[in-house]
Design an enzyme around this catalytic site. Sequence first.
Site, mmCIF file in Angstrom:
data_model
loop_
_atom_site.group_PDB
_atom_site.id
_atom_site.type_symbol
_atom_site.label_atom_id
_atom_site.label_comp_id
_atom_site.label_asym_id
_atom_site.label_seq_id
_atom_site.Cartn_x
_atom_site.Cartn_y
_atom_site.Cartn_z
ATOM 1 N N HIS A 137 -8.751 11.889 98.078
ATOM 2 C CA HIS A 137 -8.905 12.824 99.196
ATOM 3 C C HIS A 137 -8.276 14.179 98.891
ATOM 4 C CE1 HIS A 137 -4.636 12.531 100.286
ATOM 5 N NE2 HIS A 137 -4.757 11.226 100.042
ATOM 6 N N GLU A 173 -4.868 3.500 101.583
ATOM 7 C CA GLU A 173 -3.696 3.634 100.722
ATOM 8 C C GLU A 173 -2.782 2.428 100.915
ATOM 9 O OE1 GLU A 173 -2.256 4.277 98.074
ATOM 10 O OE2 GLU A 173 -2.222 6.486 98.165
#
Length: 227
Positions: A15, A88
Site C-alpha cells: 500500500h 498486516e
Amino acid sequence: MGQVTAHRRLVLVRHGRTAWNVENRAQGQSDVPLDDFGHEQARTAAPIIAKFEPVALWSSDLRRATDTAAYLAEATGLAVQTDARLREYAVGLRQGFTFDEFREAHPEVHQRFFSDPDYHVPGAEQIPEVRERMAAAFRDIAGTLAPDETAVIVGHGASLTAGILGFFGAPTALREMFGGMDNCAWAILHEHPARGWQISGYNIDSHGGPRQRGTGENADSPAAGAR
C-alpha cells in the site's frame, strides 16, 4: 507434443504511505488511511502496474490497502475483491505505538521484545499464522488464473514477505534476506513452465514517481525487535 505453458503471475503491491509509516508507528490491523503522499504514490504506480494486464484485483480489507487498490481499479477497469487474510500482522499490544512510546507504556514487554527472539507480544500474531493465511490466499488466487493470466494483490509489507516465504515453503529465517518493501512498490511471482513458481522481481517502484522519504524499518514486522 508441445511444452505446456503456465506463465501465471502474481503482482504483490504494498500500500501507499500513511502518516503512521512516517512516524514508524506500528499499524498492525488498525484502519489507517493513506496520507497525501501515499495517494500520489498510488496514483503514479497504478498505470504502470496496469500494464501487466491483470484479470483480477485483490486487496486486504484494511483502508490503506483498499485506498491503494482503488487507483488500480480505475487504471485497469477491474473491481476490487477484498480478502481479510491479506491483512498486516496483528501486532497486539504494540499497535499504535512508536518504539519509544511502547518502551514508556510497557517497559517490561518492550525489553523482552528487543531481547528474546522467541517472545510474543500479548495479542500479536505469531509468524507461522501469518505465513499460512497469506500463502493460502496466494494459492487460492493463483488457482483462479488460467495460463498467461495475472492477478494483482494489494497488501502490507511485513505480511507480504511472510506470504512469499510461505508460498514457497521457505524457512522463516530467510526473511532476513528480504529488504523491506517501499510503500507502493511491488514484487512479482511468475510461474515458469518447467521450474514452477519463481520470484522474478522484488521492491520494484514506479520508475521516477514519488518515493517514500526515508525507508525506516517496518514497525509492523515481528523482526523489528531484532536489532
